[in-house]
Enzyme design. Sequence first.
Site, PDB file in Angstrom:
ATOM      1  N   SER A 246     102.145  56.245  22.711  1.00 16.49           N
ATOM      2  CA  SER A 246     102.317  54.904  23.275  1.00 16.49           C
ATOM      3  C   SER A 246     103.290  54.131  22.396  1.00 16.49           C
ATOM      4  O   SER A 246     103.480  54.465  21.220  1.00 16.49           O
ATOM      5  CB  SER A 246     100.961  54.180  23.305  1.00 16.49           C
ATOM      6  OG  SER A 246     101.112  52.803  23.592  1.00 16.49           O
TER       7      SER A 246
ATOM      8  N   TYR B 106      93.123  51.232  19.028  1.00 15.92           N
ATOM      9  CA  TYR B 106      93.934  51.974  20.003  1.00 15.92           C
ATOM     10  C   TYR B 106      95.249  52.407  19.360  1.00 15.92           C
ATOM     11  O   TYR B 106      95.652  53.574  19.485  1.00 15.92           O
ATOM     12  CB  TYR B 106      94.194  51.108  21.237  1.00 15.92           C
ATOM     13  CG  TYR B 106      95.097  51.770  22.252  1.00 15.92           C
ATOM     14  CD1 TYR B 106      94.655  52.865  22.990  1.00 15.92           C
ATOM     15  CD2 TYR B 106      96.392  51.307  22.480  1.00 15.92           C
ATOM     16  CE1 TYR B 106      95.481  53.484  23.925  1.00 15.92           C
ATOM     17  CE2 TYR B 106      97.221  51.912  23.415  1.00 15.92           C
ATOM     18  CZ  TYR B 106      96.764  53.004  24.129  1.00 15.92           C
ATOM     19  OH  TYR B 106      97.588  53.615  25.047  1.00 15.92           O
TER      20      TYR B 106
END
Length: 248
Positions: free
Chosen positions: A143, A157
Amino acid sequence: MGNNIEGKVVVVTGASSGLGEATSRHLASLGAKIMLGARREDKLAAIVNDIRGAGGEADYLVTDVTVKSEVLKLVQKATSSFGRLDVIVNNAGLMSIAPMSECNTDEWDRMIDINIKGVLYGVAAALPVFEKQESGHFINISSVAGIKVFSPGGTVYSGTKFAVRAISEGLRHEVGGKIRTTSIEPGAVESELKYGSSHEDSSAFVREFYENNEIPSDSVARAIAYAIEQPADVDINEIVIRPTVQEF
């Protein structure tokens, strides 16, 4: 087709929606043989039926990537059904956004289990096959939050997605010259990822952010196809892809 994708056998985790679904459909349209893995059988069956209806080759196995034996069975089914394995797309992911002060350790555990251990289980299942074949391609979905820490809210995350990048780079170095490794770092892309937050304020922020920024999931599918279609001696190690309007 002569696109260097036709005939390749590809395992995709998290394949029932979002990036996994888009990637499965796109690669199948280019002639790849797809083995889809995810937890929701109804969605997997529908996608496989669509691919077959369009003349493609696909099958599925209900798979929870947090269970090592299930990931191994997914890879084994691909090799038994199609005779080999060329690519594994470790895509399954969870994004639970909340301030650290909420101490949502259950959500931290789930992100670690899915985003890190799920990738590692995919590597462990596919690597022996790739080594025996002396060819193969890992594609791990990180990501933009694995490049820059998304905080407040996305600290854990980000930690999991930094880990995916680190694992991918170490894996690239360790596997040598015949196995390829790609880390994909998407920004806001249309998927169910934005629904993973139980913290109310964070969830509202994430959904609004995505609604104002997201690009279609097939944007990432095309990037994955680009990495796969390169000649065997070309290793696309990292692709960052985000909406032009996204600042983060």
